[in-house]
Write an enzyme that holds these catalytic residues in place. Structure first.
Site, short mmCIF file in Angstrom:
data_model
loop_
_atom_site.label_atom_id
_atom_site.label_comp_id
_atom_site.label_asym_id
_atom_site.label_seq_id
_atom_site.Cartn_x
_atom_site.Cartn_y
_atom_site.Cartn_z
N THR A 107 0.44 -1.01 -0.22
CA THR A 107 -0.27 0.34 0.06
C THR A 107 0.39 1.30 0.47
O THR A 107 2.02 1.37 1.00
CB THR A 107 -1.03 0.15 1.29
N MET A 140 -8.69 2.36 -4.53
CA MET A 140 -10.07 1.61 -3.47
C MET A 140 -9.77 1.79 -2.10
O MET A 140 -10.29 1.38 -1.51
CB MET A 140 -10.33 0.48 -4.29
N LYS A 141 -8.24 0.78 -2.18
CA LYS A 141 -7.72 0.17 -0.88
C LYS A 141 -7.97 1.54 0.08
O LYS A 141 -8.15 0.89 1.55
CB LYS A 141 -6.45 -0.21 -1.12
N LEU A 142 -7.70 2.32 -0.38
CA LEU A 142 -7.50 4.01 0.81
C LEU A 142 -8.75 3.89 0.92
O LEU A 142 -9.49 4.14 2.32
CB LEU A 142 -7.32 4.63 0.60
#
Length: 295
Positions: A99, A173-175
């Site tokens: 990330t 999207m991960k955040l």
């Protein structure tokens, strides 16, 4: 790329080690490397091949997965900014599981493609326990054919994967997912603090939460840790603080206000300053406990 082609895996930390182990247990030929050699020990004991250096991984593997701390570590492994960079990435699929800043990832992908390589952004959602169980969730961005190929490679490590469009869609999207995770666990820690301050039975509190509509895999694990004062690391305070900064920086670039995340970021920074940086994220309760009364 065939099923018998060796896969390179670089970065065997809290998440990378169990991910690589799960990949190896399926019988996939695996060549691993880590900048701190002692972190290769479990993979070596399991039978995976440990490369002597990063060059060896790139020389022998067409697909190389990276699970590293940040962009600086990724650049160092890829020798980005040096003539060696093109040699390492040309003809390879580079899969970044870490990330990092979306803008960094977009620039990295551009550089890899310009050097004749292919790039897949593949951050994962989950902590140490889901990583050990092969139950992570991956978000993928890149060329559709590369997403399809890498999605198959990730199956031993991830119970599901989702295509998120072009880079850096997966990291954004991960955040967004991390925003929910961080605010949820912080709220859970505050609820546990409230229950404890009123002398409530913490086991009963956990049972009620586990039985109700707000229960989730995360809440069940984290309320158990809060109940037992178990701060053993799954996702560390320092890592959550890093992710909080990534969220807030991305929000600033998009002109989005994040009031809850700003409060959470301050609490995790305080918890780290109190010496709990390498403890699990539920240690944020220590900062909550030390906060001055508001009324």
């Amino acid at each position: 790329m065939t099923d018998t082609a060796p896969i390179g895996f670089i970065g065997l930390g809290t998440m990378g080690e169990p991910m690589a182990l799960n990949l190896f247990k399926t019988g996939a030929p695996l060549i691993v490397w880590n900048r701190s050699p002692e972190k290769c020990e479990r993979l070596a004991e399991a039978g995976a091949e440990v490369a002597p250096d990063a060059n060896d991984v790139f020389a022998r593997c067409a697909t190389v997965m990276l699970m590293l701390m940040d962009g600086k570590a990724i650049d160092a492994v890829l020798a980005r900014g040096t003539p060696t960079f093109a040699t390492r990435v040309e003809g390879h699929i580079i899969v970044n599981l870490s990330t990092v800043e979306p803008e960094y990832s977009q620039a990295l992908g551009d550089d890899i493609r310009a050097a004749g390589g292919r790039f897949v952004e593949a951050p994962v959602s989950g902590s140490r326990i889901p990583a050990e169980k092969g139950e992570l969730v991956a978000m993928l961005s890149g060329a559709p054919e590369d997403i399809d190929a890498i999605g198959e490679r990730l199956k031993p490590m991830c119970r599901q994967h989702f295509a998120c469009g072009p880079v850096p869609g997966a990291l954004r999207m991960k955040l967004a997912v991390n925003t929910f995770l961080i605010t949820m666990v912080t709220g859970l820690a505050e609820a546990a603090r409230f229950a404890g301050a009123h002398g409530l039975d913490m086991r009963r509190f956990a049972e009620i939460l586990d039985a109700g509509p707000m229960s989730s895999a995360v809440s069940r694990v984290k309320i158990g840790k809060l109940r037992d004062n178990d701060l053993a690391k799954q996702a560390s305070i320092t890592d959550v603080l890093k992710n909080s900064d990534l969220v807030l920086n991305a929000a600033g670039l998009a002109g989005v206000t994040m009031p809850l995340m700003q409060v959470c970021r301050a609490l995790y920074a305080q918890t780290e300053s109190m010496g709990f940086g390498e403890q699990d994220m539920v240690a944020v309760v220590k900062a909550i406990e030390s906060a001055p009364p508001m009324f």
